[in-house]
Design a protein around this motif. Structure first.
Motif, mmCIF file in Angstrom:
data_model
loop_
_atom_site.group_PDB
_atom_site.id
_atom_site.type_symbol
_atom_site.label_atom_id
_atom_site.label_comp_id
_atom_site.label_asym_id
_atom_site.label_seq_id
_atom_site.Cartn_x
_atom_site.Cartn_y
_atom_site.Cartn_z
ATOM 1 N N HIS A 140 -2.816 8.737 6.582
ATOM 2 C CA HIS A 140 -3.389 8.237 5.436
ATOM 3 C C HIS A 140 -2.975 6.798 5.086
ATOM 4 O O HIS A 140 -1.841 6.739 5.051
ATOM 5 C CB HIS A 140 -3.544 9.164 4.170
ATOM 6 C CG HIS A 140 -3.751 10.332 4.318
ATOM 7 N ND1 HIS A 140 -4.979 10.912 4.157
ATOM 8 C CD2 HIS A 140 -2.979 11.531 4.951
ATOM 9 C CE1 HIS A 140 -4.796 12.562 4.523
ATOM 10 N NE2 HIS A 140 -3.642 12.575 5.057
ATOM 11 N N LEU A 141 -3.826 5.953 4.574
ATOM 12 C CA LEU A 141 -3.307 4.609 3.934
ATOM 13 C C LEU A 141 -4.196 4.300 2.953
ATOM 14 O O LEU A 141 -5.761 4.510 2.943
ATOM 15 C CB LEU A 141 -3.472 3.394 5.018
ATOM 16 C CG LEU A 141 -3.115 2.469 4.667
ATOM 17 C CD1 LEU A 141 -1.502 2.451 4.585
ATOM 18 C CD2 LEU A 141 -3.269 1.088 5.608
ATOM 19 N N ASN A 142 -3.639 4.042 1.676
ATOM 20 C CA ASN A 142 -4.349 4.024 0.331
ATOM 21 C C ASN A 142 -3.800 2.842 -0.590
ATOM 22 O O ASN A 142 -2.579 2.670 -0.507
ATOM 23 C CB ASN A 142 -4.566 5.213 -0.481
ATOM 24 C CG ASN A 142 -3.227 6.207 -0.423
ATOM 25 O OD1 ASN A 142 -2.356 5.571 -1.503
ATOM 26 N ND2 ASN A 142 -2.926 7.150 0.212
ATOM 27 N N THR A 143 -4.413 2.685 -1.516
ATOM 28 C CA THR A 143 -3.904 1.671 -2.707
ATOM 29 C C THR A 143 -4.320 2.691 -4.053
ATOM 30 O O THR A 143 -5.195 3.205 -4.083
ATOM 31 C CB THR A 143 -4.729 0.569 -2.616
ATOM 32 O OG1 THR A 143 -4.048 -0.523 -3.535
ATOM 33 C CG2 THR A 143 -6.237 0.604 -2.644
ATOM 34 N N GLY A 144 -3.287 2.257 -4.970
ATOM 35 C CA GLY A 144 -3.394 2.858 -6.217
ATOM 36 C C GLY A 144 -4.231 1.954 -7.280
ATOM 37 O O GLY A 144 -4.177 0.847 -7.068
ATOM 38 N N PHE A 145 -4.638 2.638 -8.175
ATOM 39 C CA PHE A 145 -5.300 1.879 -9.550
ATOM 40 C C PHE A 145 -5.038 2.719 -10.423
ATOM 41 O O PHE A 145 -4.357 3.885 -10.520
ATOM 42 C CB PHE A 145 -6.986 1.680 -9.237
ATOM 43 C CG PHE A 145 -7.736 2.905 -9.016
ATOM 44 C CD1 PHE A 145 -8.200 3.632 -10.066
ATOM 45 C CD2 PHE A 145 -7.843 3.209 -7.606
ATOM 46 C CE1 PHE A 145 -9.005 4.868 -9.789
ATOM 47 C CE2 PHE A 145 -8.723 4.555 -7.275
ATOM 48 C CZ PHE A 145 -9.216 5.303 -8.610
ATOM 49 N N ASN A 146 -5.435 2.289 -11.745
ATOM 50 C CA ASN A 146 -5.176 3.099 -12.929
ATOM 51 C C ASN A 146 -5.660 4.490 -13.042
ATOM 52 O O ASN A 146 -6.876 4.698 -12.992
ATOM 53 C CB ASN A 146 -5.606 2.277 -14.177
ATOM 54 C CG ASN A 146 -4.829 2.853 -15.585
ATOM 55 O OD1 ASN A 146 -4.078 3.658 -15.916
ATOM 56 N ND2 ASN A 146 -5.816 2.408 -16.453
ATOM 57 N N GLY A 147 -4.861 5.278 -12.937
ATOM 58 C CA GLY A 147 -5.232 6.960 -12.738
ATOM 59 C C GLY A 147 -5.882 7.403 -11.489
ATOM 60 O O GLY A 147 -6.246 8.505 -11.443
ATOM 61 N N GLY A 148 -5.611 6.712 -10.376
ATOM 62 C CA GLY A 148 -5.951 7.328 -9.326
ATOM 63 C C GLY A 148 -5.628 6.615 -7.928
ATOM 64 O O GLY A 148 -4.826 5.598 -8.013
ATOM 65 N N LEU A 187 0.774 -1.141 -0.011
ATOM 66 C CA LEU A 187 0.081 -0.121 -0.091
ATOM 67 C C LEU A 187 0.756 1.320 0.016
ATOM 68 O O LEU A 187 2.307 1.214 0.060
ATOM 69 C CB LEU A 187 -0.882 0.061 1.285
ATOM 70 C CG LEU A 187 -1.847 -1.189 1.265
ATOM 71 C CD1 LEU A 187 -2.661 -1.181 2.539
ATOM 72 C CD2 LEU A 187 -2.823 -1.114 0.190
ATOM 73 N N ARG A 188 0.255 2.360 0.102
ATOM 74 C CA ARG A 188 0.972 3.946 0.314
ATOM 75 C C ARG A 188 0.414 4.440 1.347
ATOM 76 O O ARG A 188 -0.743 4.259 1.745
ATOM 77 C CB ARG A 188 0.670 4.457 -1.260
ATOM 78 C CG ARG A 188 1.473 4.280 -2.275
ATOM 79 C CD ARG A 188 2.861 4.575 -2.368
ATOM 80 N NE ARG A 188 3.157 6.072 -2.489
ATOM 81 C CZ ARG A 188 4.113 6.543 -2.406
ATOM 82 N NH1 ARG A 188 5.322 5.912 -2.133
ATOM 83 N NH2 ARG A 188 4.393 7.726 -2.377
ATOM 84 N N GLY A 189 1.357 5.010 2.206
ATOM 85 C CA GLY A 189 0.960 5.735 3.205
ATOM 86 C C GLY A 189 1.320 7.161 3.158
ATOM 87 O O GLY A 189 2.172 7.557 2.224
ATOM 88 N N ALA A 190 0.581 8.083 3.759
ATOM 89 C CA ALA A 190 0.963 9.464 4.144
ATOM 90 C C ALA A 190 0.563 9.960 5.400
ATOM 91 O O ALA A 190 -0.356 9.479 6.113
ATOM 92 C CB ALA A 190 0.215 10.226 2.862
ATOM 93 N N VAL A 191 1.246 11.063 5.751
ATOM 94 C CA VAL A 191 0.940 11.644 7.018
ATOM 95 C C VAL A 191 1.502 13.227 6.880
ATOM 96 O O VAL A 191 2.304 13.519 5.934
ATOM 97 C CB VAL A 191 1.891 11.305 8.157
ATOM 98 C CG1 VAL A 191 3.282 11.382 7.862
ATOM 99 C CG2 VAL A 191 1.536 11.949 9.447
ATOM 100 N N ASP A 192 0.482 14.085 7.220
ATOM 101 C CA ASP A 192 0.520 15.273 7.339
ATOM 102 C C ASP A 192 0.210 15.946 8.642
ATOM 103 O O ASP A 192 -0.464 15.449 9.512
ATOM 104 C CB ASP A 192 -0.425 16.016 6.301
ATOM 105 C CG ASP A 192 -1.836 15.965 6.523
ATOM 106 O OD1 ASP A 192 -2.460 16.312 7.370
ATOM 107 O OD2 ASP A 192 -2.307 15.076 5.782
ATOM 108 N N GLY A 193 0.815 16.938 8.802
ATOM 109 C CA GLY A 193 0.639 17.822 10.194
ATOM 110 C C GLY A 193 0.814 19.380 9.974
ATOM 111 O O GLY A 193 1.477 19.755 8.944
#
Length: 263
Positions: free
Chosen positions: A90-98, A64-70
């Protein structure tokens, strides 16, 4: 005191996560800004000077992809001053174009804490255009036991890989022990990164209203930003520009209200 301890722990966790993520291939930015908020309460006008700093980083988290902002923002007005702290993961997964995923975060000051959780997604609707959407639920015991239900959308257009303009719109329903409130906001922002450098300048405007409280604001923003890991477009595609909890729940007006309780 409890909120001060939590804010310190949240900021420490943010820098720990970004420091750990920096050991891998990352994309993100740090920035500083100034905002001038003109608030109309229906009984009179008031102005707020807001000085802020923020950062975000996106990184690989296994498959997966993670992100953190503060962020930290000091609100200085006629009634005193208050400092809001915010962290969102944030925790997300990518797909074609998003990409698609979820987030959890908190905004806090000396008197008020607002928790938030929800889902988000973004999609390239055209080669140079990204549509981002975010929905979430928030809760705060300190705001008359408030339950917050919110949605926000951003449309980002890249004139070039290092020149971005965007429009945004958000809505929040706030259910408290004293009744419901509806708040909405619309805004426009731009960011330009200078050629062959990691530095960019930002500018923006946002209008917000809380209809049931006869409260509205106009906020003008300017800032500077340092990006790492690529262009502004790379930052967008990596998921390092996802929405934070403090933007979701009422935008600039919502943060001003939280700061007012913190005063």
């Amino acid at each position: 005191m409890r909120n001060q301890l939590f804010a310190t722990a949240a900021v420490a966790a943010f820098f720990a996560l970004t420091g750990a993520a920096a050991q891998a291939q990352t994309v993100g930015s740090v920035g500083a800004g100034y905002s001038r908020a003109e608030v109309d309460t229906g009984l009179g006008d008031g102005d707020l000077d807001v000085f802020s700093a923020d950062g975000s980083v996106a990184f690989d988290a296994g498959s997966l992809r993670g992100a953190v902002d503060g962020s930290v923002a000091n609100f200085d007005g006629d009634g005193g001053d208050a400092t809001n702290w915010s962290v969102t993961g944030h925790l997300n997964t990518g797909f074609n174009g998003g990409l698609a995923g979820g987030f959890v975060g908190v905004t806090t000051n000396d008197e008020v804490t607002v928790w938030g959780v929800g889902g988000e997604a973004q999609f390239n609707v055209a080669p140079q255009t990204t549509l981002y959407g975010q929905i979430g639920y928030g809760q705060s015991d300190d705001l008359a036991d408030a339950d917050l239900w919110a949605g926000r959308a951003e449309l980002r257009y890249f004139i070039s890989d290092n020149f971005k303009v965007q429009g945004s719109a958000g809505y929040t329903n706030i259910d408290t022990n004293f009744g419901d409130l509806d708040t909405w906001n619309i805004g426009a922002d731009a960011e330009y990164q200078f050629a062959s450098t990691p530095w960019s300048v930002t500018a923006g405007y946002e209008h917000g209203e809380i209809d049931d409280a006869n409260l509205e604001s106009d906020t003008f923003k300017v800032g500077v930003r340092y990006s790492f890991g690529g262009t502004l477009r790379d930052r967008d595609q990596a998921g390092a520009s996802l929405g934070s909890v403090n933007n979701l729940f009422g935008g600039a007006l919502g943060q001003s209200v939280i700061a007012a309780f913190g005063q």
